[in-house]
Design a protein around this motif. Structure first.
Motif, PDB file in Angstrom:
ATOM      1  N   SER A   1       0.802  -1.213   0.000  1.00 53.24           N
ATOM      2  CA  SER A   1       0.000   0.000   0.000  1.00 53.24           C
ATOM      3  C   SER A   1       0.838   1.268   0.000  1.00 53.24           C
ATOM      4  O   SER A   1       0.308   2.345  -0.122  1.00 53.24           O
TER       5      SER A   1
ATOM      6  N   ASP B   1       1.458   4.175  -9.800  1.00 54.83           N
ATOM      7  CA  ASP B   1       0.707   5.355 -10.175  1.00 54.83           C
ATOM      8  C   ASP B   1       1.494   6.256 -11.113  1.00 54.83           C
ATOM      9  O   ASP B   1       0.924   6.982 -11.902  1.00 54.83           O
TER      10      ASP B   1
ATOM     11  N   ASN C   1     -10.104  -4.571 -10.424  1.00 54.66           N
ATOM     12  CA  ASN C   1      -8.844  -4.314 -11.136  1.00 54.66           C
ATOM     13  C   ASN C   1      -8.206  -5.613 -11.639  1.00 54.66           C
ATOM     14  O   ASN C   1      -6.992  -5.793 -11.583  1.00 54.66           O
TER      15      ASN C   1
ATOM     16  N   GLN D   1      -3.532  -2.127  -5.562  1.00 54.11           N
ATOM     17  CA  GLN D   1      -4.009  -1.703  -4.240  1.00 54.11           C
ATOM     18  C   GLN D   1      -4.664  -2.888  -3.558  1.00 54.11           C
ATOM     19  O   GLN D   1      -4.931  -3.913  -4.189  1.00 54.11           O
TER      20      GLN D   1
ATOM     21  N   TYR E   1     -10.308  -1.318  -2.492  1.00 56.09           N
ATOM     22  CA  TYR E   1      -9.805   0.050  -2.615  1.00 56.09           C
ATOM     23  C   TYR E   1     -10.569   0.840  -3.687  1.00 56.09           C
ATOM     24  O   TYR E   1     -10.845   2.008  -3.518  1.00 56.09           O
ATOM     25  N   TYR E   2     -10.910   0.175  -4.790  1.00 58.21           N
ATOM     26  CA  TYR E   2     -11.545   0.851  -5.922  1.00 58.21           C
ATOM     27  C   TYR E   2     -13.051   0.592  -5.961  1.00 58.21           C
ATOM     28  O   TYR E   2     -13.513  -0.496  -5.645  1.00 58.21           O
TER      29      TYR E   2
ATOM     30  N   SER F   1     -13.148   5.127  -8.740  1.00 56.49           N
ATOM     31  CA  SER F   1     -12.614   5.974  -7.668  1.00 56.49           C
ATOM     32  C   SER F   1     -11.789   5.126  -6.724  1.00 56.49           C
ATOM     33  O   SER F   1     -12.123   3.968  -6.445  1.00 56.49           O
ATOM     34  N   GLY F   2     -10.706   5.725  -6.243  1.00 56.55           N
ATOM     35  CA  GLY F   2      -9.868   5.079  -5.238  1.00 56.55           C
ATOM     36  C   GLY F   2     -10.185   5.634  -3.865  1.00 56.55           C
ATOM     37  O   GLY F   2     -10.732   6.741  -3.746  1.00 56.55           O
ATOM     38  N   SER F   3      -9.828   4.903  -2.852  1.00 57.75           N
ATOM     39  CA  SER F   3     -10.094   5.325  -1.476  1.00 57.75           C
ATOM     40  C   SER F   3      -9.412   6.638  -1.114  1.00 57.75           C
ATOM     41  O   SER F   3      -9.831   7.327  -0.193  1.00 57.75           O
TER      42      SER F   3
ATOM     43  N   GLU G   1      -8.736   9.513  -5.664  1.00 58.18           N
ATOM     44  CA  GLU G   1      -8.244   9.657  -7.026  1.00 58.18           C
ATOM     45  C   GLU G   1      -9.261   9.012  -7.947  1.00 58.18           C
ATOM     46  O   GLU G   1      -9.978   8.100  -7.550  1.00 58.18           O
TER      47      GLU G   1
ATOM     48  N   ARG H   1      -6.154   8.951 -15.813  1.00 62.85           N
ATOM     49  CA  ARG H   1      -6.338   9.525 -14.474  1.00 62.85           C
ATOM     50  C   ARG H   1      -6.920  10.916 -14.652  1.00 62.85           C
ATOM     51  O   ARG H   1      -6.451  11.705 -15.467  1.00 62.85           O
TER      52      ARG H   1
END
Length: 122
Positions: free
Chosen positions: A19, A27, A68, A76, A80-81, A101-103, A106, A119
């Motif tokens: 993480s 990223d 994912n 991740q 997370y997504y 969306s990510g936690s 993002e 992104r």
């Protein structure tokens, strides 16, 4: 019980590694593959506002976990997504467009049902 005591620090270290720097390194692959919020289709901008507001969402599958599986987003932890539908004018079904969306707040946009991502930047 001894087995768990021995491996617990190792498992914790692996989780932290996955993480932390790994996520940042993955990223970086998106640094050249971005789209500004203003360049998104208007429906995607509307979906972003709904996500930031917490809903309500027009599709029952909005907000489900995005796993994912194709590994096109940074690695991740599970959960997370989340994925959200971006309506496509003239489309009877949910269509191919999504925002992921990510936690960490993002966001990623796909217009081709997860084959490619951009992104979202401010």
């Amino acid at each position: 019980m001894r087995f768990l005591k021995f491996f617990q620090p190792i498992l914790l270290a692996l989780c932290l590694l996955a993480s932390g720097p790994l996520a940042a390194r993955n990223d970086a692959a998106f640094s050249g593959n971005t789209i500004s919020r203003s360049a998104l289709p208007s429906e995607a901008r509307d979906t972003l506002r709904l996500i930031e507001r917490g809903g309500p969402f027009p599709y029952s599958r909005d907000g489900i976990e995005f796993q994912n599986r194709e590994r096109r987003l940074p690695a991740q932890r599970r959960g997370y997504y989340r994925e959200y539908t971006v309506p496509t004018p003239g489309e009877r079904s949910r269509g191919a467009r999504r925002i992921i969306s990510g936690s960490e707040r993002e966001y990623y946009y796909t217009a081709d049902h997860y084959r490619s991502f951009q992104r979202i930047t401010q």
